[in-house]
Write a protein that holds these residues in place. Structure first.
Motif, PDB file in Angstrom:
ATOM      1  N   LEU A  26       0.845  -1.190   0.000  1.00 41.98           N
ATOM      2  CA  LEU A  26       0.000   0.000   0.000  1.00 41.98           C
ATOM      3  C   LEU A  26       0.882   1.242   0.000  1.00 41.98           C
ATOM      4  CD1 LEU A  26      -2.618  -1.077   2.666  1.00 41.98           C
ATOM      5  CD2 LEU A  26      -3.029  -0.795   0.238  1.00 41.98           C
ATOM      6  N   GLU A  27       0.715   2.088  -0.989  1.00 35.42           N
ATOM      7  CA  GLU A  27       1.478   3.327  -1.071  1.00 35.42           C
ATOM      8  C   GLU A  27       0.537   4.496  -0.795  1.00 35.42           C
ATOM      9  OE1 GLU A  27       3.825   3.554  -4.635  1.00 35.42           O
ATOM     10  OE2 GLU A  27       4.118   1.395  -4.624  1.00 35.42           O
ATOM     11  N   ILE A  28       0.080   4.562   0.449  1.00 35.63           N
ATOM     12  CA  ILE A  28      -0.827   5.628   0.876  1.00 35.63           C
ATOM     13  C   ILE A  28      -0.262   6.250   2.145  1.00 35.63           C
ATOM     14  CG2 ILE A  28      -2.891   4.667  -0.203  1.00 35.63           C
ATOM     15  CD1 ILE A  28      -3.650   3.401   2.425  1.00 35.63           C
ATOM     16  N   SER A  29      -0.790   7.398   2.513  1.00 33.77           N
ATOM     17  CA  SER A  29      -0.298   8.080   3.706  1.00 33.77           C
ATOM     18  C   SER A  29      -0.672   7.292   4.958  1.00 33.77           C
ATOM     19  CB  SER A  29      -0.885   9.489   3.784  1.00 33.77           C
ATOM     20  OG  SER A  29      -2.278   9.424   4.025  1.00 33.77           O
ATOM     21  N   ASP A  30      -0.013   7.628   6.048  1.00 35.88           N
ATOM     22  CA  ASP A  30      -0.243   6.924   7.308  1.00 35.88           C
ATOM     23  C   ASP A  30      -1.682   7.111   7.779  1.00 35.88           C
ATOM     24  OD1 ASP A  30       0.723   5.313   9.439  1.00 35.88           O
ATOM     25  OD2 ASP A  30       0.799   7.102  10.710  1.00 35.88           O
ATOM     26  N   THR A  31      -2.234   8.308   7.624  1.00 34.40           N
ATOM     27  CA  THR A  31      -3.612   8.544   8.059  1.00 34.40           C
ATOM     28  C   THR A  31      -4.602   7.768   7.198  1.00 34.40           C
ATOM     29  OG1 THR A  31      -3.692  10.562   6.717  1.00 34.40           O
ATOM     30  CG2 THR A  31      -3.129  10.814   9.038  1.00 34.40           C
ATOM     31  N   ASP A  32      -4.340   7.688   5.878  1.00 37.95           N
ATOM     32  CA  ASP A  32      -5.211   6.899   5.007  1.00 37.95           C
ATOM     33  C   ASP A  32      -5.109   5.414   5.336  1.00 37.95           C
ATOM     34  OD1 ASP A  32      -6.079   9.159   3.713  1.00 37.95           O
ATOM     35  OD2 ASP A  32      -4.707   8.944   2.009  1.00 37.95           O
ATOM     36  N   ALA A  33      -3.897   4.963   5.680  1.00 34.82           N
ATOM     37  CA  ALA A  33      -3.707   3.555   6.038  1.00 34.82           C
ATOM     38  C   ALA A  33      -4.458   3.219   7.318  1.00 34.82           C
ATOM     39  CB  ALA A  33      -2.220   3.242   6.189  1.00 34.82           C
ATOM     40  N   ARG A  34      -4.435   4.136   8.282  1.00 37.05           N
ATOM     41  CA  ARG A  34      -5.168   3.895   9.534  1.00 37.05           C
ATOM     42  C   ARG A  34      -6.679   3.874   9.295  1.00 37.05           C
ATOM     43  NH1 ARG A  34      -1.931   3.196  13.505  1.00 37.05           N
ATOM     44  NH2 ARG A  34       0.085   4.223  13.612  1.00 37.05           N
ATOM     45  N   ALA A  35      -7.171   4.737   8.416  1.00 35.09           N
ATOM     46  CA  ALA A  35      -8.606   4.740   8.093  1.00 35.09           C
ATOM     47  C   ALA A  35      -8.992   3.448   7.373  1.00 35.09           C
ATOM     48  CB  ALA A  35      -8.948   5.955   7.236  1.00 35.09           C
ATOM     49  N   LEU A  36      -8.127   2.986   6.454  1.00 37.38           N
ATOM     50  CA  LEU A  36      -8.382   1.726   5.757  1.00 37.38           C
ATOM     51  C   LEU A  36      -8.354   0.559   6.735  1.00 37.38           C
ATOM     52  CD1 LEU A  36      -8.782   0.127   3.144  1.00 37.38           C
ATOM     53  CD2 LEU A  36      -6.296   0.126   2.868  1.00 37.38           C
ATOM     54  N   LEU A  37      -7.408   0.574   7.671  1.00 34.01           N
ATOM     55  CA  LEU A  37      -7.328  -0.466   8.698  1.00 34.01           C
ATOM     56  C   LEU A  37      -8.616  -0.522   9.507  1.00 34.01           C
ATOM     57  CD1 LEU A  37      -5.847  -2.558  10.486  1.00 34.01           C
ATOM     58  CD2 LEU A  37      -4.912  -0.625  11.754  1.00 34.01           C
ATOM     59  N   LYS A  38      -9.139   0.623   9.862  1.00 35.79           N
ATOM     60  CA  LYS A  38     -10.380   0.674  10.647  1.00 35.79           C
ATOM     61  C   LYS A  38     -11.540   0.049   9.868  1.00 35.79           C
ATOM     62  CE  LYS A  38     -13.124   3.755  13.463  1.00 35.79           C
ATOM     63  NZ  LYS A  38     -13.229   5.064  14.071  1.00 35.79           N
ATOM     64  N   ARG A  39     -11.641   0.357   8.562  1.00 35.12           N
ATOM     65  CA  ARG A  39     -12.709  -0.225   7.742  1.00 35.12           C
ATOM     66  C   ARG A  39     -12.526  -1.729   7.583  1.00 35.12           C
ATOM     67  NH1 ARG A  39     -11.897   4.712   5.135  1.00 35.12           N
ATOM     68  NH2 ARG A  39     -10.524   3.826   3.566  1.00 35.12           N
ATOM     69  N   LEU A  40     -11.280  -2.172   7.408  1.00 38.58           N
ATOM     70  CA  LEU A  40     -11.018  -3.610   7.268  1.00 38.58           C
ATOM     71  C   LEU A  40     -11.358  -4.364   8.546  1.00 38.58           C
ATOM     72  CD1 LEU A  40      -7.639  -3.484   5.325  1.00 38.58           C
ATOM     73  CD2 LEU A  40      -9.758  -4.517   4.497  1.00 38.58           C
ATOM     74  N   LYS A  41     -10.998  -3.798   9.687  1.00 38.89           N
ATOM     75  CA  LYS A  41     -11.305  -4.447  10.965  1.00 38.89           C
ATOM     76  C   LYS A  41     -12.807  -4.547  11.176  1.00 38.89           C
ATOM     77  CE  LYS A  41      -9.145  -2.371  14.293  1.00 38.89           C
ATOM     78  NZ  LYS A  41      -8.288  -1.669  15.259  1.00 38.89           N
ATOM     79  N   ALA A  42     -13.539  -3.498  10.804  1.00 40.97           N
ATOM     80  CA  ALA A  42     -14.995  -3.522  10.973  1.00 40.97           C
ATOM     81  C   ALA A  42     -15.633  -4.541  10.038  1.00 40.97           C
ATOM     82  CB  ALA A  42     -15.571  -2.133  10.713  1.00 40.97           C
ATOM     83  N   ALA A  48     -14.155  -7.254   8.673  1.00 36.49           N
ATOM     84  CA  ALA A  48     -13.740  -8.611   9.028  1.00 36.49           C
ATOM     85  C   ALA A  48     -14.235  -9.019  10.409  1.00 36.49           C
ATOM     86  CB  ALA A  48     -12.218  -8.723   8.977  1.00 36.49           C
ATOM     87  N   GLY A  49     -14.520  -8.056  11.261  1.00 40.17           N
ATOM     88  CA  GLY A  49     -14.952  -8.377  12.618  1.00 40.17           C
ATOM     89  C   GLY A  49     -13.817  -8.928  13.450  1.00 40.17           C
ATOM     90  N   SER A  50     -12.611  -8.418  13.229  1.00 45.95           N
ATOM     91  CA  SER A  50     -11.456  -8.900  13.984  1.00 45.95           C
ATOM     92  C   SER A  50     -10.533  -7.733  14.311  1.00 45.95           C
ATOM     93  CB  SER A  50     -10.685  -9.944  13.169  1.00 45.95           C
ATOM     94  OG  SER A  50     -10.059  -9.332  12.065  1.00 45.95           O
ATOM     95  N   GLY A  51      -9.513  -8.018  15.092  1.00 42.38           N
ATOM     96  CA  GLY A  51      -8.537  -7.006  15.447  1.00 42.38           C
ATOM     97  C   GLY A  51      -7.466  -6.900  14.385  1.00 42.38           C
ATOM     98  N   GLY A  52      -6.661  -5.861  14.498  1.00 41.42           N
ATOM     99  CA  GLY A  52      -5.584  -5.690  13.545  1.00 41.42           C
ATOM    100  C   GLY A  52      -4.690  -4.538  13.939  1.00 41.42           C
ATOM    101  N   THR A  53      -3.590  -4.378  13.194  1.00 42.09           N
ATOM    102  CA  THR A  53      -2.634  -3.321  13.488  1.00 42.09           C
ATOM    103  C   THR A  53      -1.942  -2.881  12.203  1.00 42.09           C
ATOM    104  OG1 THR A  53      -0.781  -2.699  14.898  1.00 42.09           O
ATOM    105  CG2 THR A  53      -0.728  -4.905  13.983  1.00 42.09           C
ATOM    106  N   LEU A  54      -1.239  -1.756  12.316  1.00 41.11           N
ATOM    107  CA  LEU A  54      -0.444  -1.225  11.216  1.00 41.11           C
ATOM    108  C   LEU A  54       1.004  -1.171  11.687  1.00 41.11           C
ATOM    109  CD1 LEU A  54      -0.318   0.188   8.420  1.00 41.11           C
ATOM    110  CD2 LEU A  54      -0.674   2.333   9.620  1.00 41.11           C
ATOM    111  N   LYS A  55       1.877  -1.994  11.073  1.00 36.26           N
ATOM    112  CA  LYS A  55       3.285  -2.060  11.466  1.00 36.26           C
ATOM    113  C   LYS A  55       4.156  -1.840  10.243  1.00 36.26           C
ATOM    114  CE  LYS A  55       2.763  -5.405  15.205  1.00 36.26           C
ATOM    115  NZ  LYS A  55       3.117  -6.757  15.641  1.00 36.26           N
ATOM    116  N   ASN A  56       4.944  -0.772  10.249  1.00 36.88           N
ATOM    117  CA  ASN A  56       5.897  -0.478   9.169  1.00 36.88           C
ATOM    118  C   ASN A  56       5.240  -0.488   7.789  1.00 36.88           C
ATOM    119  OD1 ASN A  56       7.966  -0.343  11.076  1.00 36.88           O
ATOM    120  ND2 ASN A  56       8.351  -2.534  10.920  1.00 36.88           N
ATOM    121  N   GLY A  57       4.061   0.070   7.677  1.00 34.61           N
ATOM    122  CA  GLY A  57       3.372   0.142   6.395  1.00 34.61           C
ATOM    123  C   GLY A  57       2.661  -1.132   5.992  1.00 34.61           C
ATOM    124  N   VAL A  58       2.657  -2.145   6.853  1.00 34.09           N
ATOM    125  CA  VAL A  58       1.985  -3.418   6.577  1.00 34.09           C
ATOM    126  C   VAL A  58       0.775  -3.525   7.501  1.00 34.09           C
ATOM    127  CG1 VAL A  58       2.194  -5.934   6.614  1.00 34.09           C
ATOM    128  CG2 VAL A  58       4.133  -4.527   5.912  1.00 34.09           C
TER     129      VAL A  58
END
Length: 110
Positions: free
Chosen positions: A55-71, A73-83
């Motif tokens: 993913l070549e997006i900004s950190d804030t966009d990555a966090r927003a995408l992570l939030k949508r993915l977690k919702a 999938a119904g599971s937990g998750g994290t953002l580590k070093n752009g992954v």
């Protein structure tokens, strides 16, 4: 003004806006990014984790995408070093969500 007159603000500095970080190097459009979704257990104590890389997006966009993915999938998750890492086997859910977000994800690995 005379010799070495003191001035709190210069006219140019007060009206200039700071340049955005990384404004010169723009990320490629979402459909052209090489986004990979893979299931892994490496270094996770035997637990299955779904990793999203490329993913070549900004950190804030990555966090927003992570939030949508977690919702979704119904599971937990994290953002580590752009992954983005989601708990459990969420490959199909991630592929569908990323496609809806405008990316062209591919499943990597088995």
């Amino acid at each position: 003004m005379g010799k070495g007159g003191w001035q709190e603000f210069s006219a140019a500095a007060s009206t200039a806006r700071p340049a955005a970080a990384g404004a010169g190097a723009a990320a490629p459009p979402r459909p052209q990014q090489r986004v990979r979704v893979q299931r892994t257990k490496a270094g996770k104590g035997g637990k299955t984790v779904t990793a999203i890389t490329g993913l070549e997006i900004s950190d804030t966009d990555a966090r927003a995408l992570l939030k949508r993915l977690k919702a979704t999938a119904g599971s937990g998750g994290t953002l580590k070093n752009g992954v983005i890492e989601l708990q459990g086997d969420q490959v199909t859910t991630c592929l569908e969500t990323l496609t809806a977000e405008g990316f062209r994800p591919r499943q990597a690995g088995g």
